[in-house]
Scaffold this active site. Sequence first.
Site, mmCIF file in Angstrom:
data_model
loop_
_atom_site.group_PDB
_atom_site.id
_atom_site.type_symbol
_atom_site.label_atom_id
_atom_site.label_comp_id
_atom_site.label_asym_id
_atom_site.label_seq_id
_atom_site.Cartn_x
_atom_site.Cartn_y
_atom_site.Cartn_z
ATOM 1 C CB THR A 161 -37.620 21.472 69.792
ATOM 2 O OG1 THR A 161 -38.079 21.733 71.133
ATOM 3 C CG2 THR A 161 -38.411 22.326 68.816
ATOM 4 C CG ASP A 162 -32.961 17.684 72.619
ATOM 5 O OD1 ASP A 162 -33.474 17.604 73.748
ATOM 6 O OD2 ASP A 162 -31.932 17.073 72.303
ATOM 7 C CD1 TRP A 163 -36.342 19.713 78.461
ATOM 8 C CD2 TRP A 163 -37.013 18.768 76.574
ATOM 9 N NE1 TRP A 163 -37.513 19.037 78.722
ATOM 10 C CE2 TRP A 163 -37.945 18.448 77.577
ATOM 11 C CE3 TRP A 163 -37.253 18.290 75.275
ATOM 12 C CZ2 TRP A 163 -39.083 17.673 77.345
ATOM 13 C CZ3 TRP A 163 -38.374 17.516 75.047
ATOM 14 C CH2 TRP A 163 -39.270 17.217 76.066
ATOM 15 C CD1 TRP A 164 -35.291 26.077 76.692
ATOM 16 C CD2 TRP A 164 -34.058 24.420 77.519
ATOM 17 N NE1 TRP A 164 -35.645 25.902 78.019
ATOM 18 C CE2 TRP A 164 -34.903 24.893 78.547
ATOM 19 C CE3 TRP A 164 -33.173 23.366 77.801
ATOM 20 C CZ2 TRP A 164 -34.898 24.361 79.839
ATOM 21 C CZ3 TRP A 164 -33.174 22.820 79.085
ATOM 22 C CH2 TRP A 164 -34.022 23.320 80.084
#
Length: 820
Positions: A723-726
């Site tokens: 994923t991207d961050w969060w």
Amino acid sequence: MKLRHKIIAGIVSLIPGLSQTSIPAIDDGKTTSPKFKELCRAAARESIVMVRNDGTLPIDKHTKIAIFGRCQINYFFCGYGSGGDVKAPYKINVLEGFREAGAKLNEDVVKFYEETCAKDVPYDGFWGMWPYHYDEFKLEDAFVEKAAKKSEVAFVVIGRSSGEDREAKLNEGSWYLTKDERALLTQVTKYFKKVVVLLDGGNYMDYQWLEEYKINSALICWQGGQEAGRAIADIVMGLYSPSGKLADTVAKKYEYQPSIPEFGQKKTHYIEDIFVGYRYFETFHPEHVLYPFGFGMSYTTFSLTKSAHLVANDVVIECVCKNTGERKGKEVVQVYYGYTNEPHGKLAHPVKSLVRFYKTKELEPGEEVKFEIRFPLNEMAAFDDTGATHHKDCWVLEVGTYPIYIGTDVRSAEKIIDVPVKELVVIEKLEEACGVHESFKRMTNRHGKFEWEEVHLSKVSVKDRIAAQMPTDIPQTGDKGLKLKDVKEGKCTMEEFIAQLDDVQLENLSRGNQQAMFCSLGIPGNAAVFGGITADLRYYGIPTMNTNDGPSGNRFANHTTLMPIMAGLGATWNDQLLHELCLELGKENQAGKSQVMLAPAINIHRNPLCGRNYEYFSEDPYLTARYGVAYVKGIQEAGGSACIKHFACNNQEKHRWSGDSIVSQRALREIYLKVFEVCVKEAHPHWVMTSYNRVNGILNAYNFDLITTILRNQWGFDGVVMTDWWIWKEKCPDYKNIKDHAWRVRAGNSLFMPGSDRLKRLQNSIFQCLHKEDGLTLGELQRSDMRILQYIIDHYPERMDDIQIVMDDPTDKSERNQKK
């Protein structure tokens, strides 16, 4: 720094989280290797695009010049955000570059700007609240008039920032000039007979004013990284001829952009469909273009002799490019294809689409180079998403005539051959994926003119696809004393190893460390770590793995090289140079002991206001793909791992966390996914990062069709998805006991990064869904984790020999991160 800026900075320092978005630098004395330094300078130099020149440039060391504009000192070297937070060992601004090159400077003007800039230090803000520009200084007419009497040429430096998590704005100081900038231009053009403008920015801005004022020469210099000032001086002083070409179309007005009004909304309909950038302007409104795609001027001239013919199913073009001018220089030869079969064509087609390019070496006056450009006919195929050709969801080569054009920009490219296709050819048959579920109209020219047509709506059941690919559970055995290196050495199978892990350990393996960012288990300045994030996992011989941000350099705590921004590198039209540059970047990455570089970003420039365009290369998918391949190969040939991002349709920053990109199958396949497809198939990146946004209603982190149907099944990707961050909290509509991380795992997204849960929104979601009826199965979680483990075995087996078992991250107090 002004008082209000000091007050804001003090308040921000007290807010948890905001102060963590920039890594504190470690003064380690490191600098850039000589080879990397020269490559950065060459790349910044080749990125410079000259859009105006009446012979004023180049100048020599005897030309008396005066430089105006505070950005000659307060230069924007890179964009803001995770992609630009690089601790460069030095940065050469415009004034320093000119001085070093021996330019004859007006020292009165230099003194004014040096003293005034020292007194008025600009404030760089904080996350998402960075400046768009620096306030320009007001000058007295008498000062400018005096400078003109002592100088022959005036240089005016205009600067604009760019940044993540925000867009450029349609106001003064962002898209438009400020009143003070206009006043400066008015004064300088009033008193100087020769005026050169140097444009420092991460994005395009309004350039109509170049036509309003008496501007003799104009260079788009970009945010050129640490060697920016030297590169600009190289071009201005005539050491090199400019060879940059526009990687985007510059329209006369923002209002002419085809993506408006559908830009920046929470639901954004991609109404322009395949007609992105020059595909739209050249097809429908060529009169709206200020500078065409591929355009860029030189100090010299070139002739191009060419001939074309067909060899089996390939178009072959024989070329001779000759420098017919008086200065050395490089030229970019561009090849486009079109389509004609009106009124019988079934699909829409742009007037021209880029299919190949060739950048020459530096040619001396009178020197010529012979080369061949070749491409297969199937690269001119279109994707039929409606069944208009009776071949729905297929890449097809329609019956008709395909004119091939060659030239030095899209507008001047001339037809060299007509390629007839007498029978429809199905190139590839696929199954529909990521289909549209909301009705809207898209642009088309199917009947030889501009029209609107309804987009085909999907009726595919993703639930059926998931059921058909459900893995079998591997019975859990408990600890059998097996280590991960035993799999590498053939002492046990991956299935036997994973069977030892209990539910908690499997969940821990599916995410990064619990700390928000910059984990103490990793190298200083890491973006996060994954793998052996707990003592439990390290007991089984699973090492911690570091990630770091890119793409303009290695974002570490220590000093690392700051390259030119990707939008600038896009203007080089030199993927070989980018490959050499990224090979050095990869070596620096490995010296810093990182494993995964979170780059390159290969999204498309859909709209010039997108704040993150500085991290992306171009509006064109073919050109962007060539850069993506070069970047990935450079990083991975140096021994590292590249992570291509942001998959997919991350074309705006506003509403980026959950905004919905509603886009047709055809536009997805031909424009937005094509870049990733080429990169996956040719460069074989080890990682892919999903974007925050949705595509046609589904968050990309949870998008089974995007991650599994397309990326893995259709393209053959065998790496790992993160994923991207969060990510955003959400329940799956098809399964009552699937939500959040369980949905992510089911989609095929193996790794949640950075692993923390800032708002406690998603915590324990895997445990809440695992082993439940209509919930996440053990086999799905095991399959997901095995991909991470296989990555470690395949690419970093040496890290399994040096593992600290006892120590956990001391800053992480969560129970789930403690050894059982």
